[in-house]
Design an enzyme around this catalytic site. Structure first.
Site: not given
Ligand code: NAI
Length: 371
Positions: A105, A203, A207, A205
């Protein structure tokens, strides 16, 4: 303050550019987060504003792979500690995913909003070239897909790029989570049919949304929450989901809780109020403390360890390093490792009466020890 470093240069600095790359393993070994890391490199270029740490934790399974975080940590030691911890995590994540990769990392000690200039990225690309073959980087907090593409135009030691073919990892991560969630459910219920199964998704987002699409197609009953009201409204309209407040999603009556937002949502304070008996979601570092998994076990909750379930992102990025080039179908086939590994974890955990995250770590260590 930047700590004192020994000046043992890897190679002569690239002529005229001002970049120096030095081995700071010995200095890093004094920090608590140091865990038999193989090598820690410091790249510095004052003119171009670069202070970058590349932490290579373990390369027994292959070259180190892990994203680059761009973050203005409060001190150099804080940045170094972050790099040490994150690189160790990558070793376990790659090993448990059965990938021929080691853990690494990088942290660029800078503010991504103000300091991430093309010159800084140029200097960092030169550093990656100097470490050729030891470390491959990818996106992370503060380093976007566009930044990764910029680096990839300058060095081949970058993965997770448009140029290399894998692009946005989120749909692949979501698919891996979906396969793992079904396997976790099947371990408990004896079948994989999600029709009518109540799944609370925290969430929506990249994923979380892609996961909901798959679960909805299987007939699951979705309960959703997000701090973004538009996403919630869209999920209600698209999936017929039930919307709940962000402070209710954990305790809502459901069969499965799928955390797809923040870390540390499962703690000694929150676990007793959990409404579901299965936890399977994408978020990184779901447990506030490693031992919280024991409490989940004691309360009869089956926990799919986060880094096993969300390994699709890493598997996707790893696909770019395939000598035959990136192949999406091959990557999707590799995702089958996720349910297979989860089954091995659940069976051993049940037999021995141990928390699933302890067993996941043990399986990763066994894979590492075989090399
Ligand atoms: P993202 O930023 O696209 O989505 C996160 C979502 O969670 C957003 O819609 C946000 O508004 C929402 N959110 C934030 N605080 C919240 C709360 N208190 N209650 C409810 N919703 C809330 O992130 P993404 O890429 O979808 O990743 C989601 C998780 O998966 C993260 O923890 C990330 O580290 C993990 N992850 C993602 C990967 C990827 O390929 N994108 C790979 C491995 C892990």
């Amino acid at each position: 303050m930047l700590m004192q470093v020994e000046t043992r240069a890897l190679k002569s600095p690239t002529s005229g550019t001002g970049l120096t790359v030095t081995d700071i393993t010995e200095q890093a070994s004094r920090l608590e987060a140091f865990d038999r890391h193989e090598r820690i490199w410091l790249g510095r270029d004052e003119n171009r504003g670069l202070t970058a740490i590349v932490a290579i934790h373990d390369t027994r399974l292959g070259p180190a792979l892990g994203g680059t975080r761009v973050w203005p940590h409060e001190s150099f030691d804080a940045a170094l500690t972050d790099a040490l911890r994150l690189s160790r995590g990558m070793t376990y994540k790659a090993a448990v995913a059965n990938l021929p990769l080691g853990g690494g990392k990088a942290v660029i000690w800078a503010d991504p909003a103000t300091d991430k200039t093309p010159e800084l990225l140029d200097a960092y690309a030169e550093m990656l070239m100097q470490l050729d073959g030891q470390y491959y980087t990818a996106e992370d907090v503060g380093l976007s897909l566009a930044d990764a593409d910029y680096l990839r135009e300058r060095t081949r030691n970058v993965s997770g790029t448009t140029i290399g073919g894998s692009g946005n990892p989120s749909p692949v991560t979501a698919h891996g989570v979906y396969l793992g969630l079904k396997a976790t459910f099947a371990f408990r219920s004896g079948h994989e049919n999600l029709s009518g199964v109540r799944i609370a998704v925290q969430g929506l987002g990249s994923v979380g949304w892609a996961l909901c699409e798959r679960l909805h197609a299987d007939g699951a009953k979705l309960i959703v929450s997000d701090i973004d009201e538009n996403r919630v409204a869209k999920a209600v309209a698209t999936f017929g989901a039930e919307a709940v407040n962000t402070d209710e999603i954990l305790s809502v009556d459901a069969d499965i809780f799928a955390p797809c937002a923040l870390g540390a949502v499962l703690s000694a304070e929150t676990i007793p109020s959990l409404g579901a008996k299965i936890v399977a979601g994408a978020a990184n570092n779901q447990l506030a403390k490693h031992d919280d998994a024991r409490l989940l076990m004691q309360l009869g909750v089956l926990y799919a360890p986060d880094y096993v379930l969300n390994a699709g992102g890493l598997i996707n990025v790893a696909g770019e390093l395939d000598p035959e080039g990136y192949d999406r179908d091959r990557v999707l086939t590799s995702l089958r490792e996720i349910p297979a590994t989860l089954m091995a974890i659940f069976e051993r955990a049940e037999k021995l009466g141990r928390p699933t995250n302890d067993v996941a770590q043990e399986i990763a260590e066994e894979r590492l020890a075989r090399n």
